[in-house]
Structure formats: structure tokens, C-alpha cells
Design a protein around this motif. Structure first.
Motif, short mmCIF file in Angstrom:
data_model
loop_
_atom_site.label_atom_id
_atom_site.label_comp_id
_atom_site.label_asym_id
_atom_site.label_seq_id
_atom_site.Cartn_x
_atom_site.Cartn_y
_atom_site.Cartn_z
N TYR A 106 1.42 -24.15 -83.05
CA TYR A 106 1.01 -25.09 -82.21
C TYR A 106 1.07 -24.31 -80.74
CZ TYR A 106 0.98 -29.58 -84.61
OH TYR A 106 0.44 -30.47 -85.49
N LEU A 107 2.27 -23.53 -80.45
CA LEU A 107 2.50 -22.80 -79.24
C LEU A 107 1.13 -21.77 -79.15
CD1 LEU A 107 6.18 -22.02 -78.52
CD2 LEU A 107 4.84 -24.20 -77.79
N GLY A 108 0.84 -21.09 -80.26
CA GLY A 108 -0.08 -20.02 -80.16
C GLY A 108 -1.41 -20.51 -79.85
N TYR A 109 -1.86 -21.83 -80.54
CA TYR A 109 -3.04 -22.60 -80.35
C TYR A 109 -3.18 -22.91 -78.65
CZ TYR A 109 -6.64 -26.00 -80.92
OH TYR A 109 -7.85 -26.83 -80.68
N ALA A 110 -1.93 -23.35 -78.12
CA ALA A 110 -2.04 -23.93 -76.86
C ALA A 110 -2.34 -22.44 -75.68
CB ALA A 110 -0.67 -24.44 -76.24
N ALA A 111 -1.85 -21.30 -76.21
CA ALA A 111 -1.79 -20.12 -75.45
C ALA A 111 -2.87 -19.53 -75.75
CB ALA A 111 -0.67 -19.12 -76.08
N LEU A 112 -3.99 -19.65 -76.91
CA LEU A 112 -4.98 -19.16 -76.96
C LEU A 112 -6.00 -19.85 -76.00
CD1 LEU A 112 -6.92 -17.13 -78.75
CD2 LEU A 112 -7.36 -19.17 -80.12
N ARG A 113 -5.86 -21.15 -76.08
CA ARG A 113 -6.73 -22.28 -75.27
C ARG A 113 -6.65 -21.96 -73.75
NH1 ARG A 113 -9.32 -26.34 -78.16
NH2 ARG A 113 -10.46 -26.65 -76.17
N ARG A 114 -5.44 -21.32 -73.33
CA ARG A 114 -5.33 -20.95 -71.98
C ARG A 114 -5.77 -19.50 -71.65
NH1 ARG A 114 -1.71 -23.45 -68.33
NH2 ARG A 114 -1.00 -25.40 -69.04
N ALA A 115 -5.99 -18.81 -72.73
CA ALA A 115 -6.14 -17.20 -72.52
C ALA A 115 -7.57 -17.01 -72.14
CB ALA A 115 -5.89 -16.60 -73.61
N ILE A 116 -8.63 -17.84 -72.95
CA ILE A 116 -9.97 -17.84 -73.06
C ILE A 116 -10.71 -18.61 -71.81
CG2 ILE A 116 -12.06 -17.70 -74.38
CD1 ILE A 116 -10.28 -17.10 -77.00
N ALA A 117 -11.34 -18.10 -70.90
CA ALA A 117 -11.93 -18.85 -69.80
C ALA A 117 -13.21 -19.63 -70.43
CB ALA A 117 -12.04 -17.97 -68.69
N ASN A 118 -13.99 -18.64 -70.99
CA ASN A 118 -15.34 -19.12 -71.58
C ASN A 118 -15.30 -20.32 -72.52
OD1 ASN A 118 -17.62 -19.32 -73.38
ND2 ASN A 118 -18.61 -17.63 -72.24
N PRO A 119 -15.74 -21.62 -72.21
CA PRO A 119 -15.55 -22.89 -72.98
C PRO A 119 -15.95 -22.65 -74.57
CG PRO A 119 -16.48 -23.40 -70.89
CD PRO A 119 -16.49 -21.99 -70.87
N ARG A 120 -17.33 -22.20 -74.43
CA ARG A 120 -17.77 -21.91 -76.20
C ARG A 120 -16.67 -20.94 -76.82
NH1 ARG A 120 -23.13 -22.33 -77.65
NH2 ARG A 120 -24.25 -23.97 -76.24
N ARG A 121 -16.59 -19.74 -76.25
CA ARG A 121 -15.72 -18.87 -76.92
C ARG A 121 -14.34 -19.37 -77.31
NH1 ARG A 121 -14.73 -13.50 -74.23
NH2 ARG A 121 -13.73 -13.12 -76.22
N ARG A 122 -13.94 -20.13 -76.29
CA ARG A 122 -12.47 -20.81 -76.55
C ARG A 122 -12.58 -21.89 -77.43
NH1 ARG A 122 -11.27 -23.10 -71.28
NH2 ARG A 122 -12.62 -24.99 -71.71
N ALA A 123 -13.46 -22.45 -77.87
CA ALA A 123 -13.72 -23.55 -78.73
C ALA A 123 -13.76 -22.93 -80.06
CB ALA A 123 -14.79 -24.52 -78.46
N HIS A 124 -14.62 -22.09 -80.06
CA HIS A 124 -14.82 -21.30 -81.36
C HIS A 124 -13.52 -20.61 -81.91
CE1 HIS A 124 -16.95 -19.24 -84.38
NE2 HIS A 124 -16.44 -17.72 -83.99
N ALA A 125 -12.87 -19.68 -81.04
CA ALA A 125 -11.49 -19.14 -81.35
C ALA A 125 -10.36 -19.86 -81.90
CB ALA A 125 -10.99 -18.22 -80.25
N ALA A 126 -10.21 -21.06 -80.92
CA ALA A 126 -9.13 -22.17 -81.31
C ALA A 126 -9.48 -22.94 -82.45
CB ALA A 126 -9.39 -23.27 -79.99
N SER A 127 -10.71 -23.31 -82.85
CA SER A 127 -11.16 -23.71 -84.32
C SER A 127 -10.68 -22.88 -85.41
CB SER A 127 -12.57 -24.22 -84.15
OG SER A 127 -13.34 -23.05 -84.32
N LEU A 128 -10.96 -21.58 -85.06
CA LEU A 128 -10.68 -20.61 -86.30
C LEU A 128 -9.03 -20.48 -86.57
CD1 LEU A 128 -12.82 -17.53 -85.87
CD2 LEU A 128 -12.76 -19.04 -87.77
N LEU A 129 -8.29 -20.46 -85.53
CA LEU A 129 -6.83 -20.36 -85.40
C LEU A 129 -6.29 -21.54 -86.04
CD1 LEU A 129 -4.17 -18.95 -84.61
CD2 LEU A 129 -4.23 -20.24 -82.65
N ALA A 130 -6.96 -22.88 -85.71
CA ALA A 130 -6.20 -24.06 -86.26
C ALA A 130 -6.74 -24.10 -87.83
CB ALA A 130 -7.13 -25.18 -85.58
N LEU A 131 -7.79 -23.68 -88.09
CA LEU A 131 -8.23 -23.65 -89.56
C LEU A 131 -7.40 -22.58 -90.47
CD1 LEU A 131 -12.01 -23.90 -89.41
CD2 LEU A 131 -10.28 -25.77 -90.34
#
Lengths: 39, 238
Positions: free
Chosen positions: B142-167
Motif C-alpha cells: 500500500y505504501l509503495g503504491y502511494a509512493a509510486l503515484r506521487r513519484a510520476i507526474a504524467n497522469p497516463r504513465r502514473r495510472a499505467h504503472a500504478a495499475s501494474l503494481l496493484a496487480l
């Protein structure tokens, strides 16, 4: 007894802080939206 | 309507309705949470002390529902992430982003109340057994997911990377659930959700169920407020 009271206290504190944080953020977003749309 | 305008309209038409729905639902969730928490607390006070654990057994009412919520919220996070991965609809990313902080809170709640229960019953705040360790890993995900969302500024890349991490993190979910069956653990095995029925009496089951419903209402309230804020943030950022 002390551990039970602590567990209930910690639960209330954590949930309360989470709810307060979410509510303050929501209030800020609503205000920003009002300022942007002028409504 | 130009192609770009049409794309924007379809991308945000549903989030617009989601904002209205979340705003309308929040007060009901707040009332339900208050009522259920008060009734759960009342029954928890009335519940008898256990012969071996004494009143420490009542920590169960705040610990077990927190752990269940932590897992159910991660299942929702993984489900929304999978749907985002398939459909690329921004609403699923917003749902995942709104659910994750609440999941982290309930996981921390389960860990903290578990330590406060372990001290009087096991004689230790913490042991590195499979159940406790896998829940700690869930918290770090959960903490890694939150950190990843904060680390990527581009919304498309952020959403893509976050969904991969969650899966990817969803692999940990069955490990948490079945850790008490797969390994020898100090943590007790499942005693409520069993094929042969719950192994606890009605005096304990009633407040436990009320606290579970109360925590679900708290999650619904947290989720609806976070979803509305998340969607408004996306509108304003544009």
C-alpha cells in the motif's frame, strides 16, 4: 484492561485522523472547484 | 464537436456523475458509520470476558474487521486496476487511487491492534510468523503504491504503472489469507469464515459483525470523500 483500552483508543485515533484528512482535502477541492467555475 | 472535445466528453462524462453520486452518498455513510460504531461499542462492552484472555479478547472486535477490510480493499484496488488495464477508462484509476489510502489505514489498524493483542496474550508485541509478516508486506505494498503515484507526474504513465503494481501485489492476498494453513504460525487459524461455521459464541459474534459493518461504512465514507476529491482534482488540473 490497559491493552484493550489502548487498542480501542488507537483505532478511534487512526480512523478519526483518516476521516479528518479526507474531509479537509475534499473541502479544499470543493473550494477550488467553486473558485474556478465562479459558482 | 471536435474529436478532442468528444474524447474529453466521453472520458469525463461518467466521472461527472460519480462526483454527484459520491457527494450525495457521503452523509448516509457517515450516519451509518456512527450508528454501527455506537451499537458495536455497546455490545462490545456487554460481551463477557474470556476465561483465559480476560478482557483482552475484546480487542478482537477492532482487530479482525480491520484485517478483513484491509484485504477486501486490496481486492477492490486490484479489481479496479485490472479494469483500468483492460478498458483504460480514467474512472477505474480514480477508484483505485481513492481506495488505496483507506486500505493502508485499515492495514495499519490491524497491525497496531494485533500488536496490542499479542502483548498480553502471546507475551510479545510482534513475531515473524507467516500471517503477521504477510500483512506487514501488504502494508508496504500500500505504501509503495502511494509512493509510486506521487513519484510520476504524467497522469497516463502514473495510472499505467500504478495499475501494474496493484496487480502484481495481488499475489500477496492469498498468501495473507492462507498463511495460517500453509505454515505453522503463532497466529490462530480461521475461526469465523469456515466451512463448518463460526467457532465463536453469539456473545462475541454479534459485536464482531457490527464492527465489521461499521468499518465497511467507515471505508465507504472514506472512499466516497476521496473519490469525489480525486475526480475534482482531475477536473481542476485540466
Amino acid at each position: 484492561m490497559i491493552y484493550t483500552l489502548l487498542a480501542y483508543g488507537v483505532s478511534a485515533l487512526l480512523l478519526g485522523l483518516a476521516l479528518l484528512h479526507s474531509w479537509l482535502d475534499l473541502r479544499r477541492q470543493r473550494r477550488l472547484a467553486r473558485e474556478k467555475t465562479g459558482r | 464537436m471536435s474529436n478532442a472535445a468528444a474524447r474529453d466528453f466521453y472520458a469525463f462524462a461518467r466521472p461527472g456523475r460519480a462526483i454527484a453520486a459520491a457527494a450525495a452518498a457521503s452523509p448516509f455513510f457517515a450516519l451509518a458509520a456512527l450508528f454501527l460504531l455506537a451499537s458495536g461499542l455497546y455490545l462490545a462492552v456487554l460481551a463477557p470476558a474470556e476465561w483465559e484472555q480476560g478482557v483482552a479478547v475484546k480487542i478482537m472486535f477492532v482487530h479482525v474487521p480491520a484485517a478483513w477490510n484491509a484485504m477486501m480493499i486490496y481486492a477492490l484496488l486490484a479489481f479496479a486496476s485490472a479494469l483500468f488495464f483492460i478498458t483504460r477508462a480514467p474512472i477505474w484509476d480514480a477508484i483505485a487511487a481513492a481506495a488505496a489510502p483507506a486500505g493502508a489505514v485499515f492495514t495499519l489498524l490491524a497491525l497496531a491492534t494485533g500488536a496490542l493483542w499479542g502483548r498480553p496474550v502471546w507475551g510479545s508485541w510482534w513475531v515473524w510468523d507467516a500471517r503477521l509478516t504477510s500483512v506487514l508486506i501488504l502494508f508496504f505494498i500500500y505504501l509503495g503504491y502511494a509512493a509510486l503515484r506521487r513519484a510520476i507526474a504524467n497522469p497516463r504513465r502514473r495510472a499505467h504503472a500504478a495499475s501494474l503494481l496493484a496487480l502484481a501485489g495481488a499475489v500477496n492476498l492469498p498468501v495473507v489469507k492462507f498463511s495460517v494453513d500453509w505454515w505453522q504460525t503463532l497466529h490462530q487459524p480461521a475461526s469465523i469464515i469456515r466451512l463448518s461455521g463460526p467457532a465463536i459464541g453469539a456473545d462475541f459474534l454479534a459485536p464482531l459483525v457490527l464492527f465489521l459493518l461499521a468499518y465497511c461504512a467507515c471505508f465507504a465514507l472514506l472512499f466516497s470523500m476521496r473519490l469525489e476529491a480525486e475526480l475534482r482534482r482531475r477536473f481542476i488540473a485540466r
